[in-house]
Enzyme design. Structure first.
Site, mmCIF file in Angstrom:
data_model
loop_
_atom_site.group_PDB
_atom_site.id
_atom_site.type_symbol
_atom_site.label_atom_id
_atom_site.label_comp_id
_atom_site.label_asym_id
_atom_site.label_seq_id
_atom_site.Cartn_x
_atom_site.Cartn_y
_atom_site.Cartn_z
ATOM 1 N N TYR D 106 45.423 12.573 -45.160
ATOM 2 C CA TYR D 106 45.891 13.788 -43.975
ATOM 3 C C TYR D 106 44.900 14.948 -44.203
ATOM 4 O O TYR D 106 44.755 15.293 -43.045
ATOM 5 C CB TYR D 106 47.209 14.281 -44.787
ATOM 6 C CG TYR D 106 48.068 13.363 -44.351
ATOM 7 C CD1 TYR D 106 48.716 13.114 -43.052
ATOM 8 C CD2 TYR D 106 48.952 12.649 -45.289
ATOM 9 C CE1 TYR D 106 49.718 12.369 -42.671
ATOM 10 C CE2 TYR D 106 50.016 11.983 -44.926
ATOM 11 C CZ TYR D 106 50.376 11.681 -43.619
ATOM 12 O OH TYR D 106 51.374 10.866 -43.339
ATOM 13 N N GLU D 199 53.346 -2.944 -72.123
ATOM 14 C CA GLU D 199 53.459 -2.829 -70.700
ATOM 15 C C GLU D 199 54.735 -2.326 -70.228
ATOM 16 O O GLU D 199 54.680 -1.674 -69.095
ATOM 17 C CB GLU D 199 53.482 -4.516 -70.332
ATOM 18 C CG GLU D 199 53.691 -4.745 -68.992
ATOM 19 C CD GLU D 199 53.564 -6.289 -68.675
ATOM 20 O OE1 GLU D 199 53.323 -6.848 -69.573
ATOM 21 O OE2 GLU D 199 53.939 -6.516 -67.562
ATOM 22 N N ASP D 251 53.903 -8.761 -71.667
ATOM 23 C CA ASP D 251 54.678 -9.973 -71.261
ATOM 24 C C ASP D 251 53.722 -11.161 -71.511
ATOM 25 O O ASP D 251 52.451 -11.176 -71.497
ATOM 26 C CB ASP D 251 55.175 -9.936 -69.894
ATOM 27 C CG ASP D 251 56.450 -9.286 -69.573
ATOM 28 O OD1 ASP D 251 56.898 -8.773 -70.546
ATOM 29 O OD2 ASP D 251 56.721 -8.754 -68.252
#
Lengths: 364, 508, 508, 364
Positions: D106, D199, D251
């Site tokens: 912007y 995680e 994971d």
């Protein structure tokens, strides 16, 4: 610190919940003992049983109830799951541990109660909320999303290991995470006289940097998009317990507008719960009329945006004058703008010019 | 520059424009040849209520490799045979035959057999042999060629034999150019589908490699034969009236109407002539062209005629259709349905439909469609056919809980005095509203039956599963609620499980 | 049950099967009627190098509201006219005409005009009026009806007038049933497209509401007329040889070959007969059926004939095509191309193609396709046509930087002694490999021209934009880098901007 | 507190960056002054110029360079954008303000330098990183994502208004947000002897609740999926400045494995940057072999998972023995499991049983 309107109820609330869960177990136990197929009743959450209560200024459930009964082949599995979930929630609360929705999903497997998918287990949690009338955060099941808070508020933890410890929420200028510990903390001392909730993280950081908390004596809350329920709970408590006015700044589009509305009037999805909304909070921008007035860089409304606006127009929560006017302006100008759009006038413009003007206008 | 004008014979016309009749190239030609001859054979049996035995043999004549090549085609049937004076004309003269009557037959143009012969002759320049007998004392054998320019048969040889075995039927044999390799798949598909609609026929095909393809008779019940009929007033034009006026023996218009049209009795004739402003006492011979136009207009606009009589038609019958489907697909479930007769533009027609599920029907991801018209399978341009439109755009299969992934075949048969083909190739049916509606209703009817079958099958499966579920979850409820309620002793759930079956029966 | 055999006349056959010729219903019939008559008129002019003036008028006769209804059709042309003895047969007898020669004409079946008359007669039972003169002293007027059963014209009235103005041409007028409301759009489209391929014709149509549709002559240059020719050996079958043998006046096979086939001279005749193992000295009259087969096989397999001669064809010519497109679309760009003659199965053909961009061509999201065959526009079944296949599946438009969103029309014209129509309806061209290849190459050629045009147009546009970009960004670079480097004075960029144009020219 | 290996370089680094940006401006300025079309050279980031450096144990860019020159019509716009972005970054750094990628997008509009879309402006930021050899966080452009840290580490802020203030990172048990303030803070005091990166947020909360920081003397870092670069920077500093070993728990699937790898060896996308990776960090689970050993609830590998594993197998970063073995095991068992899967053995199993076993094994 202002006088608290009521004694904070964190501890008492927890005790009530443990008891409510146990009572639910007892109900099922008694039915089985009487050779009845177990059943339970709860308010229906179907769309035709959700009503807007203009006194409470939020959605509530009507009188329609659904019966979940083990005589019905389609009910027996979810009813069993609900009993297990109640057991799990009861253990969490008793042991003062927290858990996530994902944990619930996996924990069930230990009981050979595997959920088909996350969706199924999330639904059962919502059922349990409906039956006992408290939100899952109250029985220590939290979502992954975290929003943040910053400002001159001192809290007192109730978390095991931290009981009685206090922390001032300006301690860390990146903002304090709103997680289980903060949610379950009591408000101990507050020097701020208002709350500003902000949709975007970048703007939250800007406000901290520009010392908005200081200049405007404000507690800043980052909602991170649609505010998580724990954050909505904090906002309500700031408003109700500390009597601080709450101002909400979002993107200037139907979705931002609705982020504000959900904080103010709650969502239809949570019609089965109370005390999550802050009816006196105010949406302070970015309004459609701001886009015009400030000549903000804007995008065209998409088909989806326009459809959403038409939906909102029919929504009973949007009956107020401001809302009607802004929806109309959106539809007229067919444009939307983000909070960051003010950066086109320089990074500090939003704090130096826009915010004071707005707050002044809102306080009138 | 001078233009030369000339007249050409019909045979010459079709020789020049043989594409019209499906003799476009050696591959399409051999397919059309077999098809036309087999259909003639089946017609020759059925009209006389003879159970058909049809034998087709194709031999490669030249030994050059590759295609196209010269083949000898031979088709034998046990039909009624042809009178000896008719044989040369029936195979050697275009626009001569028995199919120009108002009657349901397989062929509609009466052209196919001759085109097969003509194509053979122009590609190989050899004669056609025809052997035929009506089952009486003699067998006739003709060797023919066509004089195309003059549309006349040339008889090269004629023999007469004693018919000791009282054999009846027709044998035709000639050389023709063909591309069998490319046509093979379509020919076999044609014979297979023909066997579906004619389960009362034995059809044997010996291909050029000596392979036998046998389609055996599965039933001895034959459909009722079709009957020649008079036209219905709604289907009549000026030319028809003109011709009837020329041949009629009656003396006034009232009798004229009763005699030459179906569904016109005394009262109807009088009312109708009144409506048309034609004097009922007038002699047909004196009638003026203007009056003929009045009559035709009247016939189009007079609404009180009974609908066309369908008793002249020869539908397959639900049993035959079922037998044919059973024989070819051995499915898990069949439903068939014959609609009441209906009519379009003065022509009666009957729609029959079937649906078959499972068995040898493959799951292709699409509903298989088999289309038949006057007992002919339609193999080409499926997507332009009205049945395809009905199945894909009009029937809401989900309503019947049937999906395109199911092993499903749909069969549609239309029989009529005049099949509304869209093209001369006889490959697809036009979407006349009356025909479309009947096909839709027929398919809906059989789909409904299939839907009921599938529901019941599902239901039994479900009942088995429900008891399993109760046995699994009730003990858990007992265990969890005991812990949650902080009790010591678990409630006994055996009474509940025992009562379950009875309870469920009450609920049903 | 006794079968009755009978012979029917060709007129009777087409009466029963009028769908074949496009007379399916009152809407299609009026379209076919106008089309067939206009095509006959254009042929009658062009063969004699007369600039055509064709006038069509359709009047509603009965005053009943709604459709179908009775209309009076009248078509006038300034063609060569017909000999008076020919007129009744040319309009009243099926399979009689001038189109059975080996010559490029619009009609191929010589059937259309008669079918129009026949359809009018069977729907209205009224006569047909024909006025014709060859420009000499007399004008003949006939009033006819067809005896359909016997395929003979009945002359109701015949008049002869003095031809003072030396008028030549033919006028035909009759009553027919039509649904003009539904056919209108197709009729107007047909006339518009006809005007594209015949920009040298004046065509006027007065519709039943009295509206004039005028398609004015845009050029007086006409394509060369087509010429009658002898067959090419590759396109010959047994029947053709048989007929030639019957009419030939030559006495030996070598002369027979030279006389009756194109592209066969002395040397070729000798070599070919050798190849076919037929004695060159043999008298054609004595030739055996076996030898005919040898000859035909030889003709198919002998590779040393020159390709068929296309000088007998009458293509539009690139100028005519361009004029026609210009006239109807006034586009921004046109490219046209005529391919060298090619041949399929012994028939020569020429492909012409055009592409037009912009102007009155709308952006539809699809490339518009206009198909023509022997100067006839093809309006139906576009997606089955070989041109459609070429445009949609074979030409890689992206290669030419052309997209379906561009305002683009493609025109294809095939002229041939025998157009490879797929169906009798004359609506679409079969995808013969030879034809497909030529169309592909023709379209590629015109697409290449269009591509060059568009590239150039783009290039000019781009050049304009690039200077804008430099003028926009260089000042910004100066300003930002000054601030960033914490300098006071901005560098002067004018020298760079001034040098830009020259610099760019060097780079090209 | 352990001895810091090197004096923290926060302040010095900032000075260098401001100077580098200014030098870039000077280069362009001089070119224009000499009537040259401005140009700049930078290492090519195209795939064939990215190499794995086994000494640095990360991806680096090779010798191929791209020249961006204003003589090229397609370069002139991005080159101007890059100069503007450098100017903007310079102002941010000088004024000690932060900004987001969205803000950059912007802010450009004020200079009539509108970016076509966010993608374009993000690309230019990456170009600038490449030219000056520092990551965008170093010139104060931060992403929206925030991860968190918790443990006995005391930091000293350098943020204006907070300079010299210290905070112990166990202050707030929901975890401390890793934002610009924390990223720019010095490490003042540390009692922990290891770092555990996690995680998933739910597990991070569980570790805090179960006092893993205390029991194992660990600093806990929540990576929130793929770790943001600020978080990777913190991990590296903990490892390098405080010499703490780093253990990473993700994971048990190719994606989790890669989260660990990016922390250890960096990503190809950041081949133009240094000092973002922690080569000595260790991936500690969930391993494919853990799925077998602990009989974890698992899902089948999807087509995409398997495709990803085959890609990783060819990746030079995965040459190590452990990696090769685990990739092989994944492909053999065709299963994957989430961290939460341990919940099937009860909520505390992962802390009571799995974690000590793993840490012991890793320390050997």
């Amino acid at each position: 610190m202002r006088n608290k309107k009521s004694e904070s109820s964190i501890k008492k609330k927890k005790e009530i919940i443990i008891q409510t869960l146990q009572n639910f177990g007892l109900q099922i136990y008694d039915q089985l003992w009487n050779c009845e197929f177990p059943w339970t009743k709860m308010p229906s959450r179907s769309i035709n049983n959700i009503f807007y209560d203009s006194n409470l200024r939020q959605y509530i459930l009507g009188d329609k109830a659904v019966k979940r009964s083990a005589t019905n082949i389609r009910h027996i599995r979810p009813l069993t799951q609900m009993i297990w979930t109640a057991l799990f929630a009861n253990e969490l609360s008793t042991q003062k541990k927290t858990s996530t929705l994902r944990d619930v999903f996996y924990s069930a497997q230990a009981y050979e109660m595997s959920f088909k998918d996350q969706q199924e287990s999330d639904n059962i949690i919502t059922d349990l909320e409906t039956v006992i009338g408290h939100s899952r955060e109250d029985f220590n099941v939290f979502p992954e999303e975290r929003s943040a808070i910053f400002g001159d508020l001192t809290i007192e933890y109730t978390l095991p290991g931290y009981e009685g410890r206090r922390l001032n929420l300006t301690s860390h200028p990146d903002g304090m995470m709103i997680g289980p510990a903060l949610t379950n903390a009591e408000f101990a001392d507050c020097k701020a006289d208002k709350v500003i909730a902000i949709e975007k993280g970048g703007l939250f950081t800007r406000f901290v940097e520009e010392r908005v908390h200081d200049k405007f004596k404000a507690i800043l809350v980052h909602t991170a998009g649609q505010a998580p329920r724990a954050t909505r709970d904090i906002l309500r408590r700031l408003n109700q317990e500390l009597e601080l006015p709450v101002y909400i700044f979002t993107d200037g589009d139907p979705w931002g507008m609705h982020i504000a509305m959900v904080i103010i009037s709650g969502s239809a999805n949570a019609a089965h719960l109370r005390d999550l909304n802050t009816p006196d909070a105010k949406w302070s921008g970015v309004w459609a009329s701001d886009i015009v007035e400030y000549k903000l860089p804007s995008d065209k409304l998409t088909e989806l945006d326009i459809k959403r606006l038409h939906e909102l127009r029919k929504d009973p929560r949007y009956r107020g004058k401001l809302w009607k006017k802004e929806i109309k302006t959106f539809l007229n100008i067919k444009k939307k703008a983000e909070q960051e759009a003010f950066s086109r006038y320089g990074l500090t413009y939003i704090v130096d010019e826009y915010l004071p003007t707005k707050l002044e206008a809102m306080e009138e | 520059m001078v233009e030369v004008f000339e007249e050409i014979s019909p045979a010459d016309f079709f020789y020049r424009n043989r594409d019209i009749a499906g003799f476009t190239n050696p591959s399409r030609a051999i397919y059309s040849t077999i098809r036309e001859l087999v259909e003639n054979s089946l017609d020759a049996c059925e009209i006389h209520k003879i159970l058909p035995d049809v034998y087709i043999r194709l031999l490669k004549e030249s030994d050059s490799s590759g295609e196209p090549n010269k083949y000898r085609i031979r088709v034998e049937d046990n039909g009624s045979g042809l009178p000896s004076d008719i044989v040369p004309l029936a195979f050697g003269q275009v626009l001569f035959g028995s199919k120009y009557k108002l009657r349901q037959t397989r062929g509609t143009f009466g052209l196919g057999g001759k085109m097969a012969v003509l194509y053979g002759q122009i590609t190989t320049h050899s004669e056609t042999k025809i052997i035929s007998s009506n089952g009486k004392s003699k067998i006739f054998e003709f060797h023919l060629m066509m004089d195309i320019k003059n549309n006349k048969p040339e008889i090269l040889k004629k023999e007469t034999y004693h018919n000791n075995s009282k054999w009846h039927g027709t044998i035709i044999e000639f050389l023709t150019e063909a591309d069998y390799t490319r046509a093979k798949a379509k020919i076999l598909e044609y014979l297979k589908q023909t066997a579906i609609v004619a389960p009362y026929a034995n059809i044997t095909f010996v291909d050029p490699k000596g392979r036998f393809y046998k389609f055996d008779r599965f039933t001895t019940t034959m459909p009722r034969p079709s009957i020649e009929t008079t036209p219905h007033p709604h289907g009549v034009d000026v030319e028809t009236i003109k011709r009837l006026v020329g041949i009629t023996k009656v003396k006034n218009m009232k009798d004229f109407m009763r005699e030459h049209f179906q569904r016109v009795g005394e009262t109807t004739a009088i009312k109708f002539l009144d409506f048309s402003k034609v004097d009922q006492k007038r002699n047909p011979l004196d009638i003026t062209p203007e009056e003929i136009v009045l009559l035709v207009n009247g016939m189009k606009n007079y609404n009180a005629f009974l609908p066309p009589d369908a008793s002249c038609l020869s539908p397959l019958g639900e049993e035959s259709l079922k037998t044919g489907i059973q024989k070819e697909f051995n499915p898990e479930f069949i439903a068939v349905h014959q609609r009441k007769p209906s009519a379009y533009s003065g022509f009666p027609f009957i729609i029959e439909a079937g649906v078959a599920y499972g068995g040898n029907i493959p799951r292709t991801g699409n509903i298989l469609l088999y289309r038949f018209a006057n007992k002919i399978p339609l193999l080409f341009d499926e997507a332009s056919d009205v049945s395809w439109k009905v199945i894909h755009n009009m029937v809401n299969w989900r309503h019947y809980k049937i999906s395109a992934d199911d092993p499903l075949a749909v069969f549609t048969h239309i029989c009529s005095l005049k099949i509304p083909y869209k093209t001369v190739g006889k490959e697809f049916i036009a979407d006349r509203p009356e025909v479309e509606r009947e096909i839709l209703n027929a398919i809906r009817e059989v789909a409904r039956h299939l839907s009921i079958y599938l529901s019941r099958k599902n239901f039994i499966e479900k009942e088995r599963k429900r008891l399993d579920i109760f046995s699994k979850y009730l003990p858990k409820m007992a265990s969890f609620s005991t812990k949650l309620a902080k009790k010591e002793k678990e409630p006994d759930i055996m009474p509940l499980l025992r009562g379950l079956k009875k309870y469920e029966e009450q609920k049903e």
